[in-house]
Write an enzyme that holds these catalytic residues in place. Sequence first.
Site, PDB file in Angstrom:
ATOM      1  N   GLU A   1      -0.726  65.116  75.227  1.00 21.04           N
ATOM      2  CA  GLU A   1       0.610  65.553  75.630  1.00 21.04           C
ATOM      3  C   GLU A   1       1.743  64.686  75.061  1.00 21.04           C
ATOM      4  O   GLU A   1       2.465  64.025  75.799  1.00 21.04           O
ATOM      5  CB  GLU A   1       0.720  65.589  77.162  1.00 21.04           C
ATOM      6  CG  GLU A   1      -0.274  66.523  77.819  1.00 21.04           C
ATOM      7  CD  GLU A   1       0.013  66.740  79.309  1.00 21.04           C
ATOM      8  OE1 GLU A   1       0.979  66.145  79.832  1.00 21.04           O
ATOM      9  OE2 GLU A   1      -0.720  67.512  79.940  1.00 21.04           O
TER      10      GLU A   1
ATOM     11  N   GLU B   1      -7.158  70.365  80.105  1.00 17.57           N
ATOM     12  CA  GLU B   1      -6.805  70.018  81.488  1.00 17.57           C
ATOM     13  C   GLU B   1      -6.357  71.272  82.211  1.00 17.57           C
ATOM     14  O   GLU B   1      -5.589  72.071  81.668  1.00 17.57           O
ATOM     15  CB  GLU B   1      -5.637  69.015  81.566  1.00 17.57           C
ATOM     16  CG  GLU B   1      -6.002  67.604  81.206  1.00 17.57           C
ATOM     17  CD  GLU B   1      -4.818  66.646  81.359  1.00 17.57           C
ATOM     18  OE1 GLU B   1      -3.907  66.907  82.189  1.00 17.57           O
ATOM     19  OE2 GLU B   1      -4.801  65.643  80.627  1.00 17.57           O
TER      20      GLU B   1
HETATM   21  C1  FCB Z   1      -0.936  65.949  82.834  1.00 19.25           C
HETATM   22  C2  FCB Z   1      -1.483  64.608  82.423  1.00 19.25           C
HETATM   23  C3  FCB Z   1      -2.572  64.082  83.321  1.00 19.25           C
HETATM   24  C4  FCB Z   1      -2.316  64.398  84.771  1.00 19.25           C
HETATM   25  C5  FCB Z   1      -1.940  65.850  84.971  1.00 19.25           C
HETATM   26  C6  FCB Z   1      -1.689  66.242  86.395  1.00 19.25           C
HETATM   27  O1  FCB Z   1       0.350  66.087  82.349  1.00 19.25           O
HETATM   28  O2  FCB Z   1      -2.004  64.667  81.108  1.00 19.25           O
HETATM   29  O3  FCB Z   1      -2.706  62.711  83.084  1.00 19.25           O
HETATM   30  O4  FCB Z   1      -1.421  63.539  85.313  1.00 19.25           O
HETATM   31  O5  FCB Z   1      -0.819  66.159  84.198  1.00 19.25           O
END
Ligand code: FCB
Length: 489
Positions: free
Chosen positions: A175, A381
């Site tokens: 990110e 994620e």
């Molecule tokens: C993302 C991050 C991760 C976590 C989630 C909830 O942006 O990559 O580390 O904090 O959000």
Amino acid sequence: MTAVDDQAIVSTLRFPPGFRWGTATAAYQIEGATREDGRTPSIWDTFSGTPGRVLNGDTGDIAADHRNRMPEDVALLRELGVTDYRFSVSWPRVQPTGRGPAVQRGLDFYRQLTDRLLEAGIRPVLTLYHWDLPQELEDAGGWPERDTAARFADYATLVAEALGDRVPMWTTLNEPWCSAFLGYGSGEHAPGRTDPAAALRAAHHLNLGHGLAVGALRDLLPDSADLSLVLNLAAVRGRSDSAADRDAVRRIEALANRIFLDPVFHAHYPRDLMEDTAGLTDWSFVRDGDLAQISRPIDVLGINYYSPTVVAAAAASPVAVPGRPVPQAPSAWPGTEGLVRFLPGEGPRTAMGWPVDAEGLVELLRRLHRELPRLPLMITENGAAYHDYADPSGAVHDPERIAYLESHLAAVHEAVRSGVDVRGYFLWSLLDNFEWAYGYSKRFGIVHVDFASQRRTLKDSARWYAALIADNRAAPGAPAPRHPHRRRR
Ligand code: FCB
């Protein structure tokens, strides 16, 4: 939700053979032991140690104590039956100060982790940078400074030399939008600077660092290694189809998505973005040859998705008194101040206040597949925070998280069936952990952590996920629609 309901849901989702099932974590969020192995402070140690930056003054000093409890945590992964585990390496643990040789003690921890994963039959998926820049590099200018990109490639080389023989999948950055725009724009994340031009420079140097690291990794790793970048692409919706709202969508998509996708996949920056931000910077930090470095082919694009972004044109621009700048709150969206308004979105919300809206994920995946049809994707994620607690019997019931996961996995399933090339799903997160500016107040884990005793307890969602994985591994669904042959380099 009853166990019977869980079964019914589990049995309906069948993914293609070979689909990867994982959980994800990040070093600073779980490791603790911030002063061991010769580790030096990262920007997150400094930031969390500064009063007022992180809720309740929480820090990652101890976190989930994973540096000391790693074998127990790998045993949890084995119990879940995951095929893959996504973790990040702490830069200041393996290369304190961000320059010079690697510290073997730091690397040894990751050698042991990957060896245990491999022994357990779990594929290690390594992220080189999940936001913990060595503080000394920030003191030298941080990501707005070009040299940081070169430092990152050197660090990637050190890690690849140590672990290249045992890690099959590598991610350069997690990110970069957050690193650039929350770190240097709004200041909500470390290092907490609020300088819009620096945020744009940071975005470019993150892209450059990614490209230089891909070059270094390709030279060192076996041909079979997969290289990736993880982006939190925004699924942007306009409030209406009016020209003004469509322009708001365009501006946000440029800053959230195209500022990364265009240089990485098309070797240019979006012209409209450069025009929108011309009052902040002339973009002269993009030098000849940079875009060729940034656009080196990668094998997989990782997508982190939590909820969609809804925007509208701002109702009215602030009235400027001639000669005086309009005071603005520091923004994570440089150049959009006074032009774009963020709307709350609809539907139930997680404990983060983020709306639960899986449709945004289907839209995003379909669109990416249309634009980059030959590129394999992974959900790196996805997950949700809820107010979980252990009941008097010690159990942690989290039916809302199961519902969230079910709807988002159904979205991925729908995308796969319609021909989108999604190769795997990583649930955020294995453990409750340090949720950045929210500290320990938000729990994303499918494993509950009692931070006082460090006791781990599987939540109901962990059992649900384990059952889904077991069912799919035993009897996968139909093969994925055929995809054009993947090409690289
Ligand atoms: C993302 C991050 C991760 C976590 C989630 C909830 O942006 O990559 O580390 O904090 O959000």
